[in-house]
Design an enzyme around this catalytic site. Structure first.
Site, PDB file in Angstrom:
ATOM      1  N   GLU A  71     -86.952 -73.080  52.019  1.00  0.00           N
ATOM      2  CA  GLU A  71     -86.966 -74.538  52.096  1.00  0.00           C
ATOM      3  C   GLU A  71     -87.662 -75.074  50.858  1.00  0.00           C
ATOM      4  O   GLU A  71     -88.786 -74.680  50.545  1.00  0.00           O
ATOM      5  CB  GLU A  71     -87.693 -75.017  53.352  1.00  0.00           C
ATOM      6  CG  GLU A  71     -87.709 -76.538  53.476  1.00  0.00           C
ATOM      7  CD  GLU A  71     -88.510 -77.038  54.671  1.00  0.00           C
ATOM      8  OE1 GLU A  71     -88.523 -78.259  54.894  1.00  0.00           O
ATOM      9  OE2 GLU A  71     -89.138 -76.206  55.361  1.00  0.00           O
ATOM     10  N   ASP A  87     -86.746 -85.896  45.916  1.00  0.00           N
ATOM     11  CA  ASP A  87     -86.858 -87.078  45.066  1.00  0.00           C
ATOM     12  C   ASP A  87     -85.472 -87.381  44.476  1.00  0.00           C
ATOM     13  O   ASP A  87     -84.857 -86.516  43.860  1.00  0.00           O
ATOM     14  CB  ASP A  87     -87.861 -86.805  43.943  1.00  0.00           C
ATOM     15  CG  ASP A  87     -88.271 -88.059  43.190  1.00  0.00           C
ATOM     16  OD1 ASP A  87     -87.419 -88.961  43.027  1.00  0.00           O
ATOM     17  OD2 ASP A  87     -89.428 -88.142  42.759  1.00  0.00           O
TER      18      ASP A  87
END
Length: 234
Positions: free
Chosen positions: A42, A116
């Site tokens: 992850e 982001d």
């Protein structure tokens, strides 16, 4: 994110979950959990809600969570420690280091949750779904490996839907409103918050396929060399 009080001692209490030298683990991750059926990574685990719940639901899978913000990672580690999870470990590093941590074919799945969006075109190469990162993922994923991607940012999702196929991934489970008919799967903390505000959540699964990287064009080579054309584009 606010700085956590007593960060150092809290990190030390979770030291068993933190891999301090991930470079030495390349090709050796399965020694942490020899019975694990596969290894998943992850990228940007944040406070670890998704990490902990997913690891708890699949105890026969080895999870490696990568996070560069220690104030978030310590919360994630504390979550996993409190729940007694033994199949999840953490790495403090950037995503561009993946090939240094994992051997080719060592990873079965990569989760990219709410990264982001880097909305400016000049920062496009920093997006975790940009081709430069997709090529890195290809280096560590096994032949049928996948990237599971979620975001609330529609422009980033549109960019990603176009980018993945260009770098040898086939798309499935593409949705622009994952929770339209009710919550689906494990949510991150961020995801739950914005779903509660009515923000559509986008999701896709990208499966690795055969692909030959094309030769760069003259224009691409010129830009990579940092010539005035590259500066003008910034």
């Amino acid at each position: 994110m606010r700085k956590k009080k007593n960060l150092v001692p809290r990190m030390e209490q979770c030291a068993a979950l933190l891999i301090s030298d991930p470079y030495s683990m390349r090709g050796q991750w399965r020694t942490l959990n020899p019975d694990a059926r596969e290894l998943r990574v992850e990228l940007g685990c944040g406070k670890g809600r998704f990490t902990a719940q997913t690891a708890a639901a699949e105890p026969d899978v080895l999870f490696v969570a990568v996070e560069v913000v220690p104030d978030a990672m310590v919360v994630a580690m504390e979550r996993c420690r409190t729940e007694g999870l033994e199949n999840v470990f953490f790495v403090d590093a950037n995503a561009d280091q993946l090939p240094s941590f994992f051997e080719p074919g060592e990873v079965s799945r990569i989760y990219v949750n709410f990264c982001d969006p880097w909305p400016s075109n000049r920062h496009a190469k920093r997006r975790l779904t940009h081709g430069n990162f997709l090529k890195l993922y290809r280096q560590v994923l096994r032949e049928d490996g996948q990237v599971h991607f979620k975001t609330d940012n529609a422009p980033l999702f549109e960019f990603s839907v176009e980018e993945f196929p260009q770098f040898g991934f086939t798309l499935s489970e593409v949705t622009w409103n994952l929770h339209e008919n009710g919550p689906v799967g494990v949510m991150t903390d961020y995801e739950e918050k914005f779903h509660g505000l009515g923000t559509p959540i986008n999701r896709l699964v990208a499966t690795i396929a055969e692909w030959t990287e094309p030769e760069p064009s003259l224009e691409e080579e010129t830009q990579e060399d940092g010539t005035p054309e590259d500066d003008a584009a910034l």
